[in-house]
Design an enzyme around this catalytic site. Structure first.
Site, PDB file in Angstrom:
ATOM      1  N   LYS A 110     -57.045  27.503  37.177  1.00 13.14           N
ATOM      2  CA  LYS A 110     -58.159  27.037  38.008  1.00 13.14           C
ATOM      3  C   LYS A 110     -59.278  28.079  38.088  1.00 13.14           C
ATOM      4  O   LYS A 110     -60.410  27.757  38.445  1.00 13.14           O
ATOM      5  CB  LYS A 110     -57.660  26.646  39.384  1.00 13.14           C
ATOM      6  CG  LYS A 110     -56.812  25.362  39.286  1.00 13.14           C
ATOM      7  CD  LYS A 110     -56.317  24.858  40.597  1.00 13.14           C
ATOM      8  CE  LYS A 110     -55.667  23.496  40.450  1.00 13.14           C
ATOM      9  NZ  LYS A 110     -54.377  23.554  39.721  1.00 13.14           N
TER      10      LYS A 110
HETATM   11  C1  LIG Z   1     -53.753  22.480  38.950  1.00  9.25           C
HETATM   12  C2  LIG Z   1     -52.704  22.870  37.987  1.00  9.25           C
HETATM   13  C3  LIG Z   1     -52.226  21.980  36.990  1.00  9.25           C
HETATM   14  C4  LIG Z   1     -52.699  20.547  36.875  1.00  9.25           C
HETATM   15  O1  LIG Z   1     -54.021  20.407  36.460  1.00  9.25           O
HETATM   16  P1  LIG Z   1     -54.815  19.053  36.746  1.00  9.25           P
HETATM   17  O2  LIG Z   1     -56.205  19.298  36.317  1.00  9.25           O
HETATM   18  O3  LIG Z   1     -54.711  18.845  38.244  1.00  9.25           O
HETATM   19  O4  LIG Z   1     -54.147  17.959  35.991  1.00  9.25           O
HETATM   20  C5  LIG Z   1     -51.274  22.446  36.112  1.00  9.25           C
HETATM   21  N1  LIG Z   1     -50.766  23.696  36.199  1.00  9.25           N
HETATM   22  C6  LIG Z   1     -51.199  24.573  37.140  1.00  9.25           C
HETATM   23  C7  LIG Z   1     -50.587  25.932  37.199  1.00  9.25           C
HETATM   24  C8  LIG Z   1     -52.177  24.206  38.062  1.00  9.25           C
HETATM   25  O5  LIG Z   1     -52.587  25.080  39.001  1.00  9.25           O
END
Ligand SMILES: *Cc1c(COP(=O)(O)O)cnc(C)c1O
Length: 502
Positions: A117
């Site tokens: 993120k």
């Molecule tokens: C948020 C997240 C995901 C999922 O991503 P999306 O865009 O919500 O599908 C997968 N792995 C980790 C570690 C995350 O923080």
């Protein structure tokens, strides 16, 4: 939100649920359309993008070219990209691609909080600040976020000390891992507030949503110079930066002579809210020779079921897994895919979303589903398979991965059984293994002695995989946020922080 559209004449973005339209600047500032829909630019279906010009370019240059195309009203993208990323990631190329066995792993976790993120949340504050300046909005932006762990920390890291912004994060007191808790409690920044809430994540999220609406309806808040906003992935400003690493991975393969320009590749994406994988679809629509996007789910396999049957059904038990960031039953960004696949039919999308809300499910017609299935494949992975995959990959290749990435790797193997050809397969890696030391220790055969910090040391001693700086220094950082409240105190807490009289 004041509408100074006079400064932003282009209306490239439309809502997925009506004919409401606005500029890319307003789409970033508003986050969500007034009708509840998500913003999307239909241009992505028709407008040409010279993607071949990206091959071999440095990542930041690529990012600027892609973001300028997706968000055309931003005038200063080069400098925004530089400010957002330069010197903030472990490697200057932001997202390195590594070969592991018969696959490639695209490491998205080399940012300031060791979660993928970071790629989007490093950029979002700069997009918001710039949009405000261009639209002539002087209001302070107040970000309210409930987090189950990763989003809140990455958002604070992005927004701390950014002028004209403030951020307040709420997390469930007993719902986050000790590492994640330490990351929150030690967050620095003058414009940052973090507060633990007694209850689970759902309590926390619902209470924050209610507080959001309540604050907005208070007269003295309306008269203040503040605007509320959110840092979750419904905002197009969070989605757009994620398109970049799909092109970057492709460019890497070309530059390493693994493929020629124009050859197909496949991507596997560990999915929750469907934002990451949707960014891949944007890359494909922009011309990237991307054959399949493989959606990887954990035991909360609502997306696997949808993509194989055409029925989305959230009426099921919410399971807690070792890949908690994918524990989700309503994947918001699917709405954007439905909109594109139904040839921008806002009436249809509204109906599906209404069905989901009132009945807990909806079914998509065959033509739309056929279109989706030409690109999207889907598989899921059990808890036991997640742990054994971490262990297997470590023993066979010396590569240490986190539980979310392990879900992707297991799914990649299942996918290969069905599509057995030489098309390169790239698995997105979404978190550092050191963010989840307990399941990782278990998988590689370490005893679960001591706390999570002890486990981090033991893993690094055994594997020699370096501990990311931000996690290694956590233990010694000063705890500066100790507030703990009940969920019905959230509204009063926010008003107190903002200095608003109810
Ligand atoms: C948020 C997240 C995901 C999922 O991503 P999306 O865009 O919500 O599908 C997968 N792995 C980790 C570690 C995350 O923080």
């Amino acid at each position: 939100m004041e509408d100074k559209t006079i400064y932003c004449k282009e209306k490239d973005y439309i809502s997925t649920r009506s004919d409401y339209s606005c500029s890319s600047l307003q789409a970033v500032l508003q986050g969500i359309s007034p009708d509840g829909g998500l913003f999307i630019s239909p241009d992505i279906l028709s407008k040409k993008f010279d993607w071949k010009a990206l091959i071999g370019k440095p990542t930041l240059e690529m990012a600027s070219m892609i973001l300028s195309w997706l968000l055309p009203d931003f005038k200063d993208m080069d400098s925004l990209v530089k400010k957002a990323y330069e010197g903030k990631f472990e490697t200057p190329d932001l997202t390195p691609l590594v070969e592991v066995g018969d696959k490639y792993i695209l490491e998205l976790f080399r940012g300031p909080t060791s979660a993928f993120k970071d790629v989007a949340l490093s950029m979002l504050p700069y997009l918001i600040t710039s949009a405000k300046a261009q639209c002539g909005t002087t209001n302070e932006t107040v970000i309210l976020t409930a987090t189950s762990g990763d989003t809140g920390k990455a958002a604070m890291e992005g927004f701390h000390d950014v002028p004209g912004t403030r951020i307040i994060v709420f997390y469930p007191y007993e719902g986050v891992s000790p590492i994640q808790k330490a990351q929150m409690e030690t967050q620095e920044g003058k414009n940052v507030k973090v507060c633990a809430v007694r209850g689970n994540f759902d309590d926390c999220q619902n209470a924050v949503k209610q507080a959001f609406a309540a604050v907005n309806s208070i007269e003295s808040f309306k008269k203040s110079n503040m605007t509320l906003s959110s840092a979750n992935s419904i905002n197009i400003g969070r989605l757009a930066p994620q398109v970049v690493y799909y092109f970057k991975a492709y460019s890497d393969l070309v530059c390493q002579n693994r493929i020629g320009v124009g050859d197909d590749v496949d991507f596997v994406v560990p999915s929750g809210n469907f934002g990451d994988i949707l960014a891949g679809y944007f890359a494909k629509l922009m011309g990237l020779p991307l054959r399949h996007l493989v959606c990887a789910s954990n035991e909360n396999k609502v997306l696997t079921d949808f993509l194989t049957t055409g029925t989305y059904d959230k009426r099921r038990q919410f399971l807690r897994t070792s890949s908690p960031s994918m524990d989700i039953l309503v994947s918001s960004n699917l709405e954007r895919l439905l909109f594109l696949a139904s040839e921008c039919d806002a009436t249809m999308v509204s109906k599906w979303m209404k069905d989901l809300n009132s009945n807990g499910f909806f079914t998509v017609d065959d033509t739309v589903m056929e279109k989706i299935k030409t690109t999207f494949k889907a598989y899921c992975c059990s808890e036991q398979e997640t742990i054994s995959t971490i262990g297997d990959i470590y023993r066979e290749h010396g590569y240490l991965c986190d539980p979310h990435t392990a879900v992707g790797i297991k799914v990649a193997d299942d996918y290969r059984k069905d599509y057995n050809d030489s098309t390169p397969l790239i698995v997105l890696s979404t978190a550092s293994p050191y963010k989840f030391p307990s399941p990782v220790s278990k998988a590689i055969g370490l005893p679960l002695d001591g706390d999570e910090f002890d486990q981090i040391s033991a893993i690094s001693k055994m594997t020699s995989v370096p501990i990311p700086k931000n996690l290694g220094s956590l233990k010694d950082k000063e705890v500066v946020h100790t507030d703990v409240i009940d969920k019905d105190e959230i509204l009063a807490y926010i008003l107190g922080v903002l200095g608003i009289e109810a």
